[in-house]
Design a protein around this motif. Structure first.
Motif, PDB file in Angstrom:
ATOM      1  N   SER A  26       0.770  -1.168  -0.196  1.00 20.00           N
ATOM      2  CA  SER A  26      -0.031   0.015   0.157  1.00 20.00           C
ATOM      3  C   SER A  26       0.932   1.160   0.017  1.00 20.00           C
ATOM      4  N   ASP A  27       1.956   1.316   0.782  1.00 22.53           N
ATOM      5  CA  ASP A  27       2.645   2.392   0.632  1.00 22.53           C
ATOM      6  C   ASP A  27       4.052   1.894  -0.254  1.00 22.53           C
ATOM      7  N   ASP A  28       3.903   1.767  -1.511  1.00 22.47           N
ATOM      8  CA  ASP A  28       4.927   1.102  -2.231  1.00 22.47           C
ATOM      9  C   ASP A  28       5.947   2.470  -2.607  1.00 22.47           C
ATOM     10  N   PRO A  29       7.235   2.024  -2.225  1.00 22.24           N
ATOM     11  CA  PRO A  29       8.022   2.971  -2.543  1.00 22.24           C
ATOM     12  C   PRO A  29       8.694   2.939  -3.798  1.00 22.24           C
ATOM     13  N   TYR A  30       8.432   1.977  -4.660  1.00 23.48           N
ATOM     14  CA  TYR A  30       8.715   1.670  -6.141  1.00 23.48           C
ATOM     15  C   TYR A  30       8.007   2.774  -7.104  1.00 23.48           C
ATOM     16  N   THR A  31       8.743   3.071  -7.953  1.00 21.37           N
ATOM     17  CA  THR A  31       8.392   3.885  -8.945  1.00 21.37           C
ATOM     18  C   THR A  31       7.740   3.182  -9.952  1.00 21.37           C
ATOM     19  N   ASN A  32       6.589   2.957 -10.335  1.00 26.71           N
ATOM     20  CA  ASN A  32       5.882   1.772 -11.169  1.00 26.71           C
ATOM     21  C   ASN A  32       5.725   2.487 -12.699  1.00 26.71           C
ATOM     22  N   THR A  33       5.495   1.509 -13.573  1.00 29.12           N
ATOM     23  CA  THR A  33       4.913   1.771 -15.128  1.00 29.12           C
ATOM     24  C   THR A  33       3.877   2.522 -14.938  1.00 29.12           C
ATOM     25  N   PRO A  34       3.669   4.001 -15.508  1.00 27.11           N
ATOM     26  CA  PRO A  34       2.432   4.592 -15.691  1.00 27.11           C
ATOM     27  C   PRO A  34       1.325   4.084 -16.089  1.00 27.11           C
ATOM     28  N   ARG A  35       0.068   4.339 -15.840  1.00 29.31           N
ATOM     29  CA  ARG A  35      -1.232   3.975 -16.303  1.00 29.31           C
ATOM     30  C   ARG A  35      -1.086   3.915 -17.984  1.00 29.31           C
ATOM     31  N   ARG A  36      -0.751   5.038 -18.528  1.00 23.54           N
ATOM     32  CA  ARG A  36      -0.879   4.994 -19.720  1.00 23.54           C
ATOM     33  C   ARG A  36      -0.250   4.016 -20.587  1.00 23.54           C
ATOM     34  N   ALA A  37       0.847   3.066 -19.998  1.00 20.63           N
ATOM     35  CA  ALA A  37       1.552   2.172 -20.611  1.00 20.63           C
ATOM     36  C   ALA A  37       0.986   0.819 -20.569  1.00 20.63           C
ATOM     37  N   ARG A  38      -0.175   0.925 -19.840  1.00 17.92           N
ATOM     38  CA  ARG A  38      -0.901  -0.698 -19.636  1.00 17.92           C
ATOM     39  C   ARG A  38      -1.072  -1.527 -20.779  1.00 17.92           C
ATOM     40  N   LEU A  39      -1.080  -0.545 -21.913  1.00 17.30           N
ATOM     41  CA  LEU A  39      -1.432  -1.340 -23.185  1.00 17.30           C
ATOM     42  C   LEU A  39      -0.035  -2.338 -23.765  1.00 17.30           C
ATOM     43  N   LEU A  40       1.028  -1.713 -23.234  1.00  9.79           N
ATOM     44  CA  LEU A  40       2.100  -2.440 -23.459  1.00  9.79           C
ATOM     45  C   LEU A  40       2.375  -3.496 -22.285  1.00  9.79           C
ATOM     46  N   ARG A  41       2.085  -3.211 -21.134  1.00 11.36           N
ATOM     47  CA  ARG A  41       2.303  -4.084 -20.117  1.00 11.36           C
ATOM     48  C   ARG A  41       0.918  -4.388 -19.207  1.00 11.36           C
ATOM     49  N   PRO A  42       0.119  -5.172 -19.871  1.00  9.35           N
ATOM     50  CA  PRO A  42      -1.310  -5.188 -19.592  1.00  9.35           C
ATOM     51  C   PRO A  42      -1.392  -5.962 -18.089  1.00  9.35           C
ATOM     52  N   LEU A  43      -0.590  -6.996 -17.865  1.00  7.42           N
ATOM     53  CA  LEU A  43      -0.731  -7.644 -16.612  1.00  7.42           C
ATOM     54  C   LEU A  43       0.214  -7.281 -15.540  1.00  7.42           C
ATOM     55  N   SER A  44       1.393  -6.515 -16.123  1.00  9.16           N
ATOM     56  CA  SER A  44       2.492  -6.189 -14.907  1.00  9.16           C
ATOM     57  C   SER A  44       2.720  -4.697 -14.765  1.00  9.16           C
ATOM     58  N   TRP A  45       1.915  -4.010 -15.384  1.00  8.92           N
ATOM     59  CA  TRP A  45       2.178  -2.589 -15.243  1.00  8.92           C
ATOM     60  C   TRP A  45       2.030  -1.917 -13.882  1.00  8.92           C
ATOM     61  N   GLN A  46       1.360  -2.633 -12.863  1.00  7.24           N
ATOM     62  CA  GLN A  46       1.051  -2.138 -11.607  1.00  7.24           C
ATOM     63  C   GLN A  46       2.264  -2.441 -10.886  1.00  7.24           C
ATOM     64  N   ARG A  47       3.241  -3.317 -11.380  1.00  9.15           N
ATOM     65  CA  ARG A  47       4.032  -4.129 -10.527  1.00  9.15           C
ATOM     66  C   ARG A  47       5.354  -3.803 -11.023  1.00  9.15           C
ATOM     67  N   ASN A  48       5.634  -3.505 -12.266  1.00  2.80           N
ATOM     68  CA  ASN A  48       6.883  -3.212 -12.920  1.00  2.80           C
ATOM     69  C   ASN A  48       7.467  -1.836 -12.138  1.00  2.80           C
ATOM     70  N   GLY A  49       8.558  -1.759 -11.693  1.00  2.00           N
ATOM     71  CA  GLY A  49       8.800  -0.566 -11.171  1.00  2.00           C
ATOM     72  C   GLY A  49      10.465  -0.610 -10.528  1.00  2.00           C
ATOM     73  N   TYR A  50      10.948   0.527  -9.877  1.00  2.00           N
ATOM     74  CA  TYR A  50      12.339   0.590  -9.647  1.00  2.00           C
ATOM     75  C   TYR A  50      12.383   1.585  -8.390  1.00  2.00           C
ATOM     76  N   VAL A  51      13.826   1.341  -7.557  1.00  2.00           N
ATOM     77  CA  VAL A  51      13.775   2.194  -6.593  1.00  2.00           C
ATOM     78  C   VAL A  51      15.325   1.981  -6.450  1.00  2.00           C
ATOM     79  N   LEU A  52      16.021   3.370  -6.188  1.00  2.00           N
ATOM     80  CA  LEU A  52      17.374   3.360  -6.096  1.00  2.00           C
ATOM     81  C   LEU A  52      17.694   3.420  -4.585  1.00  2.00           C
ATOM     82  N   GLY A  53      18.257   2.389  -3.874  1.00  2.00           N
ATOM     83  CA  GLY A  53      18.598   2.333  -2.657  1.00  2.00           C
ATOM     84  C   GLY A  53      20.079   2.904  -2.439  1.00  2.00           C
ATOM     85  N   GLU A  54      20.519   2.706  -1.083  1.00  2.00           N
ATOM     86  CA  GLU A  54      21.608   3.219  -0.752  1.00  2.00           C
ATOM     87  C   GLU A  54      22.836   2.532  -1.427  1.00  2.00           C
ATOM     88  N   GLY A  55      23.018   1.359  -1.641  1.00  2.00           N
ATOM     89  CA  GLY A  55      23.869   0.663  -2.261  1.00  2.00           C
ATOM     90  C   GLY A  55      23.607  -0.142  -3.591  1.00  2.00           C
TER      91      GLY A  55
END
Length: 518
Positions: free
Chosen positions: A401-430
């Motif tokens: 619910s408090d996801d720190p990852y930056t995910n694929t935007p909603r407008r790209a759901r046609l390219l990633r119909p199943l995983s667009w809400q999960r695909n994401g990145y975060v830059l940690g300390e190391g």
């Protein structure tokens, strides 16, 4: 002369360092040519059996010998006896054996190695000489492999993993105890330390080598002295079930079932066509299971020690700072059981055509959440502790619910119909963390100190949707550093921040020589 040293080394007094790591040239075990030339002997034996198969069947299983209606075919032995060529045949056999002895002896005498404070060097060849060198400051790991036959006589082969393509240096074969000593010395020198000033060379024991090898087949692989116990124990049932539930197994079984059904309903000859494929798949499946048996992973002062294999045992110590990427992944069929696997990218030092190029690509074949935490603590010390929640709860299991990852935007759901809400990145300390997939979950962990570069790309469709793709470059391996269909502005921001963080991390990283002189 001992088994592994030259006559000059045997005659010299004991040195202050290990006898095989004193900077002098040494020979390998005298049985090395026989074990390395075993394939030639197998081929020769196959040719003899193929030419004498009728006589062998007649002698060993006479009830299976064919009942020839006409004159029986003449085999080489009949030809020699009928033409009175026994003496000549014996001379030919003796000559061939003598030639093999000479060739093997010359091969052994001209195959030498030495270990200095800077390199591991191997010279080989009688007519065409080769000289290979592995700088110790670029050692990526040290493998100790004990093939089945070598284990019976107490021998092992050592492979120093280099940093370049086809840059490995092999020492095959040494007595197992000697191979362990040499590996410890190589890793000690690679760490930046020097060998102890008072390290007496342990005498090599040739007695009871066969019995010790047979005992090792039953009791398990060699047990290093003062070595910590494995942090992960995989039950055999879990290992077999995980392979049976893998995607590759299911696809192949469905394909085989379809072919068999087609053969039964159409023509039975199709079964004979697919039988080699079925046998090959069965052998591959069994090999996949047996090579993961006796798996263990444990920390050592020189790095992470990984061992596996039922008949042929393989052990490698990966020094600190040699792992370039880690991926935690979960196939769909494993999800009800909570099983995960861990793969890594590391320099193997092998050529791309080598079939065993990625034998250590998987450092955890199958494990639960606790096993994943233990293995990550070994392969990514510091990063796993600092980013524990980001890695598993919010990364591998996420999003939360408090996801720190930056995910694929909603407008790209046609390219990633199943995983667009999960695909994401975060830059940690190391590390840079890339989360991918909904059906097949995966989380790539890329240590910033190991990143070689980072790139950003954009195709026509992505440009029209204001999207971009990020790719973090590491050494080639099974872990991908790419993430697609990201917001363009977010990708540009990640590109700049990752570049700056990677430069800082690389400048402060001292794991290349992980210990000072002692």
């Amino acid at each position: 002369m001992t088994d592994d040293t030259s006559s000059s080394a045997a005659a010299s007094p004991p040195r202050a360092v290990a006898s095989l790591s004193d900077g002098e040239w040494h020979r390998l075990h005298p049985l090395t040519p026989l074990l390395r030339g075993g394939l030639v002997l197998v081929i020769v034996g196959g040719i003899l059996i193929a030419n004498l198969r009728e006589r062998l069947v007649e002698v060993l299983v006479p009830w299976l010998s064919p009942d020839w209606s006409g004159p029986a075919p003449e085999d080489p032995i009949d030809y020699v006896l009928s033409h009175n060529l026994v003496a000549i045949a014996l001379l030919v056999v003796i000559g061939v054996l003598a030639l093999l002895v000479v060739v093997f002896s010359l091969s052994w005498r001209f195959h030498t190695f030495r270990i200095t404070g800077e390199d591991v060097e191997v010279r080989s060849g009688v007519v065409f000489r080769t000289h290979r060198r592995a700088p110790l400051d670029r050692v990526q790991g040290v493998n100790l492999t004990r093939p089945f036959i070598a284990r019976l006589v107490g021998l092992a082969k050592l492979e120093v993993v280099g940093a370049g393509n086809d840059g490995n240096v092999k020492l095959e074969y040494l007595a197992t105890a000697r191979a362990e000593e040499v590996r410890a010395d190589i890793l000690r020198l690679a760490s930046g330390r020097r060998l102890a000033q008072k390290q007496a060379a342990a005498p090599e024991t040739r007695t009871a080598a066969v019995s010790a090898g047979i005992t090792g087949l039953i009791a398990g692989p060699e047990a290093p002295v003062d070595e910590p116990e494995s942090v992960v124990h995989i039950p055999v049932g879990r290992l077999v079930a995980s392979n049976a539930l893998s995607g590759t197994t299911i696809v192949l079984l469905v394909a085989i079932a379809a072919i068999i059904t087609g053969a039964v309903t159409t023509t039975g000859w199709l079964l004979f066509v697919i039988l080699p494929t079925i046998i090959g798949f069965g052998a591959f499946w069994v090999r996949t299971v047996t090579r993961s048996l006796r798996y263990s992973i444990a920390p050592t002062p020189s790095g992470v020690r990984i061992t596996y294999g039922l008949l042929t045992t393989v052990t490698e110590i990966i020094p600190p700072g040699r792992i370039h990427a880690v991926e935690v992944r979960q196939p769909l069929m494993w999800r009800p059981f909570g099983w995960w696997s861990i793969r890594i990218n590391r320099m193997s030092g092998r050529s791309s055509s080598d079939g065993s190029n990625d034998q250590f690509g998987t450092v955890l074949p199958v494990g639960d959440r606790a096993d994943v935490a233990r293995v990550l603590g070994l392969v990514l010390p510091g990063i796993a502790d600092a980013e524990g929640e980001l890695i598993f709860d919010q990364g591998a299991l996420g999003p939360t619910s408090d996801d720190p990852y930056t995910n694929t935007p909603r407008r790209a759901r046609l390219l990633r119909p199943l995983s667009w809400q999960r695909n994401g990145y975060v830059l940690g300390e190391g590390a840079l963390l890339l989360r991918r997939g909904r059906i097949w979950r995966s989380l790539a962990i890329l240590p910033l100190a190991r990143l070689q570069s980072i790139g950003i790309s954009q195709g026509p469709l992505a440009r029209s949707l204001r999207l971009a793709n990020i790719r973090a470059h590491t050494v080639v391996g099974r872990v991908s550093g790419s993430l697609r269909a990201l917001d363009r502005d977010g990708a540009l921001d990640l590109f700049a921040k990752t570049e700056a963080a990677a430069l800082v991390a690389a400048a402060s990283d001292h794991s290349h020589r992980w210990a000072g002189d002692a």
